[in-house]
Design a protein around this motif. Structure first.
Motif, short mmCIF file in Angstrom:
data_model
loop_
_atom_site.label_atom_id
_atom_site.label_comp_id
_atom_site.label_asym_id
_atom_site.label_seq_id
_atom_site.Cartn_x
_atom_site.Cartn_y
_atom_site.Cartn_z
N HIS A 1 0.84 -1.20 0.00
CA HIS A 1 0.00 0.00 0.00
C HIS A 1 0.87 1.26 0.00
O HIS A 1 0.62 2.20 -0.75
CB HIS A 1 -0.93 -0.02 1.21
CG HIS A 1 -1.87 1.13 1.27
ND1 HIS A 1 -2.93 1.26 0.40
CD2 HIS A 1 -1.90 2.22 2.06
CE1 HIS A 1 -3.58 2.37 0.67
NE2 HIS A 1 -2.98 2.98 1.68
N ARG A 2 1.90 1.26 0.85
CA ARG A 2 2.83 2.41 0.91
C ARG A 2 3.53 2.61 -0.43
O ARG A 2 3.64 3.74 -0.92
CB ARG A 2 3.85 2.15 2.02
CG ARG A 2 4.90 3.22 2.15
CD ARG A 2 5.88 2.85 3.28
NE ARG A 2 7.04 3.68 3.23
CZ ARG A 2 8.15 3.38 2.57
NH1 ARG A 2 8.25 2.26 1.92
NH2 ARG A 2 9.18 4.20 2.57
N GLU A 3 3.98 1.52 -1.05
CA GLU A 3 4.68 1.64 -2.32
C GLU A 3 3.75 2.06 -3.44
O GLU A 3 4.15 2.77 -4.36
CB GLU A 3 5.39 0.33 -2.64
CG GLU A 3 6.56 0.08 -1.69
CD GLU A 3 7.25 -1.24 -1.91
OE1 GLU A 3 6.78 -2.06 -2.74
OE2 GLU A 3 8.28 -1.47 -1.24
N LYS B 1 15.56 2.69 -4.95
CA LYS B 1 16.74 2.39 -4.13
C LYS B 1 16.50 2.68 -2.65
O LYS B 1 16.94 1.91 -1.79
CB LYS B 1 17.93 3.19 -4.65
CG LYS B 1 19.23 2.88 -3.95
CD LYS B 1 20.39 3.57 -4.62
CE LYS B 1 21.65 3.33 -3.87
NZ LYS B 1 22.50 2.32 -4.46
N PHE B 2 15.83 3.78 -2.34
CA PHE B 2 15.73 4.23 -0.95
C PHE B 2 14.36 4.03 -0.29
O PHE B 2 14.27 3.99 0.93
CB PHE B 2 16.13 5.70 -0.84
CG PHE B 2 17.56 5.95 -1.20
CD1 PHE B 2 18.59 5.47 -0.40
CD2 PHE B 2 17.89 6.65 -2.35
CE1 PHE B 2 19.91 5.69 -0.72
CE2 PHE B 2 19.22 6.87 -2.69
CZ PHE B 2 20.23 6.39 -1.87
N LEU B 3 13.28 3.92 -1.06
CA LEU B 3 11.95 3.87 -0.46
C LEU B 3 11.27 2.52 -0.55
O LEU B 3 10.40 2.21 0.24
CB LEU B 3 11.05 4.94 -1.11
CG LEU B 3 11.52 6.38 -0.96
CD1 LEU B 3 10.59 7.32 -1.72
CD2 LEU B 3 11.61 6.78 0.50
N PHE B 4 11.63 1.71 -1.54
CA PHE B 4 10.98 0.42 -1.73
C PHE B 4 11.74 -0.66 -0.97
O PHE B 4 12.96 -0.57 -0.80
CB PHE B 4 10.89 0.06 -3.21
CG PHE B 4 9.81 0.80 -3.94
CD1 PHE B 4 8.85 0.11 -4.64
CD2 PHE B 4 9.75 2.18 -3.95
CE1 PHE B 4 7.84 0.78 -5.32
CE2 PHE B 4 8.76 2.87 -4.63
CZ PHE B 4 7.79 2.15 -5.31
N LYS B 5 11.02 -1.69 -0.53
CA LYS B 5 11.62 -2.77 0.24
C LYS B 5 11.42 -4.09 -0.49
O LYS B 5 10.43 -4.29 -1.18
CB LYS B 5 10.96 -2.89 1.62
CG LYS B 5 11.16 -1.69 2.50
CD LYS B 5 10.45 -1.89 3.81
CE LYS B 5 10.61 -0.65 4.69
NZ LYS B 5 9.92 -0.79 5.95
N GLU B 6 12.37 -5.02 -0.27
CA GLU B 6 12.23 -6.37 -0.80
C GLU B 6 11.20 -7.10 0.06
O GLU B 6 11.31 -7.13 1.28
CB GLU B 6 13.57 -7.09 -0.74
CG GLU B 6 13.60 -8.42 -1.42
CD GLU B 6 13.52 -8.30 -2.94
OE1 GLU B 6 12.93 -9.19 -3.56
OE2 GLU B 6 14.02 -7.30 -3.48
N VAL B 7 10.20 -7.68 -0.58
CA VAL B 7 9.13 -8.37 0.15
C VAL B 7 9.04 -9.80 -0.36
O VAL B 7 8.87 -10.02 -1.56
CB VAL B 7 7.77 -7.65 -0.06
CG1 VAL B 7 6.66 -8.38 0.66
CG2 VAL B 7 7.86 -6.22 0.39
N PRO B 8 9.11 -10.79 0.54
CA PRO B 8 8.96 -12.18 0.10
C PRO B 8 7.50 -12.47 -0.25
O PRO B 8 6.59 -11.98 0.41
CB PRO B 8 9.40 -12.99 1.32
CG PRO B 8 9.16 -12.09 2.48
CD PRO B 8 9.37 -10.68 1.97
N PHE B 9 7.28 -13.28 -1.28
CA PHE B 9 5.92 -13.61 -1.70
C PHE B 9 5.40 -14.86 -1.01
O PHE B 9 4.22 -15.10 -1.00
CB PHE B 9 5.87 -13.81 -3.22
CG PHE B 9 6.06 -12.54 -3.98
CD1 PHE B 9 5.17 -11.50 -3.86
CD2 PHE B 9 7.14 -12.38 -4.83
CE1 PHE B 9 5.33 -10.32 -4.57
CE2 PHE B 9 7.32 -11.22 -5.54
CZ PHE B 9 6.41 -10.19 -5.41
N LEU C 1 14.44 10.09 -10.62
CA LEU C 1 13.59 10.09 -9.43
C LEU C 1 13.06 8.68 -9.12
O LEU C 1 13.04 8.25 -7.96
CB LEU C 1 12.44 11.07 -9.62
CG LEU C 1 11.71 11.55 -8.38
CD1 LEU C 1 12.68 12.24 -7.42
CD2 LEU C 1 10.60 12.49 -8.77
N VAL C 2 12.66 7.93 -10.14
CA VAL C 2 12.17 6.57 -9.95
C VAL C 2 13.30 5.66 -9.45
O VAL C 2 13.10 4.85 -8.55
CB VAL C 2 11.53 6.02 -11.24
CG1 VAL C 2 11.30 4.52 -11.16
CG2 VAL C 2 10.23 6.73 -11.54
#
Length: 94
Positions: free
Chosen positions: A16-18, A78-86, A72-73
């Motif tokens: 949701h944040r991303e 690099k700084f705002l998105f996180k690796e999320v396991p599925f 910007l993307v």
């Protein structure tokens, strides 16, 4: 009796944040494009200035704006998105 709600999975909160970050990037891109295209492009054609043979409004809104958004993307990824396991967590419901 009220049914107790299960807490929202952490992965959905991150997603949701991303998604909101993605929407913010789209809005920034539109503001940049619209500002240069209609701000500089509203003059008479005879009064246009040119950059690399292109009208300045087009160069800033489409060429420079696109390059800025790509940077910007990359920074957002690099700084705002996180690796999320599925995969589901170990010991979850079968």
């Amino acid at each position: 009796m009220k049914k107790q709600e299960k807490p929202l999975d952490k992965r959905f909160k991150i997603a949701h944040r991303e998604a909101l970050i993605g929407v913010a990037l789209v809005i920034i891109n539109f503001i940049i494009w619209y500002g240069f295209a209609y701000g500089l492009g509203s003059a008479k054609v005879e009064d246009y200035t040119y950059i690399l043979g292109l009208p300045a409004w087009f160069f800033y809104s489409c060429i420079a704006g696109t390059l800025f958004m790509i940077i910007l993307v990359i920074l957002a990824l690099k700084f705002l998105f996180k690796e999320v396991p599925f995969e589901e967590k170990e010991g979850g419901a079968e």
